[in-house]
Design an enzyme around this catalytic site. Sequence first.
Site, short mmCIF file in Angstrom:
data_model
loop_
_atom_site.label_atom_id
_atom_site.label_comp_id
_atom_site.label_asym_id
_atom_site.label_seq_id
_atom_site.Cartn_x
_atom_site.Cartn_y
_atom_site.Cartn_z
N HIS A 68 -2.21 -7.88 1.07
CA HIS A 68 -2.72 -6.78 2.06
C HIS A 68 -2.07 -5.46 1.72
CE1 HIS A 68 -4.93 -9.35 4.49
NE2 HIS A 68 -3.97 -10.34 4.82
N CYS A 82 -5.80 -3.35 0.20
CA CYS A 82 -6.58 -2.26 1.10
C CYS A 82 -5.44 -1.09 0.98
CB CYS A 82 -6.78 -2.78 2.41
SG CYS A 82 -8.06 -3.92 2.64
#
Length: 277
Positions: A121, A163
């Site tokens: 992430h 991301c």
Amino acid sequence: MENNETSVDSKSIKNFEVKTIHGSKSMDSGIYLDSSYKMDYPEMGVCIIINNKNFHKSTGMTPRSGTDVDAAKLRETFMALKYEVRNKNDLTREEIVELMKNASKEDHSKRSSFVCVILSHGDEGVIFGTDGPIDLKKLTSYFRGDYCRSLIGKPKLFIIQACRGTELDCGIETDSGTEDDMTCQKIPVEADFLYAYSTAPGYYSWRNPKDGSWFIQSLCSMLKLYAHKLEFMHILTRVNRKVATEFESFSLDSTFHAKKQIPCIVSMLTKELYFYH
């Protein structure tokens, strides 16, 4: 008569000028006169793959289903390119820092390059250990020329599948339709880095639970096809096109349905990079 000395473009530094210095080449540091990197050292180099799938409950982050598919494909791809591949799974912030520190302290003098892939992430400027965020720049700084001497003048590649924000790309419809004879011994400490991000700054990065991420699967596919005949930046351009044109998100939530993605390449490489020699 016009002054031909070079100046620093900074509002905080006034009346400061530096002369352009032409030095001699350095054969020991990996800096050569050729326009492409020397890739015929005894070893291609180390490829570290950090694969974070499961995160501590305190972070509130969900498991990254499909990331193991990416990690396996990356291992296969870089082993085929003759790299020493090291897979690391579910590392905390501290473990990632220690891993990077230790890797930078190794003797890379007989290696052509260094590769680090991070699957996790993320947000703008940070990636997540299993217990929270860490600045990407902190991790890459250990490989700067002033810290990792044995990688000076050699390509250092950081591939980031994460991301970089929460923006969504809806897409838009389109109409059819001479060799230098001197090399300076002193080079910038940030030289010879390349950052291949899965998405543009501020945007989501997409991953399929069954097939893996758009970016990593496209990268591995293009490396398999072209690593033996194209320069790396040309390969990455083909990766960009593949991700941009062949993928679109599918979701029952209309907010996340039919979205697009474009990878982002930031290069401080000073030469062309070919994985063959």
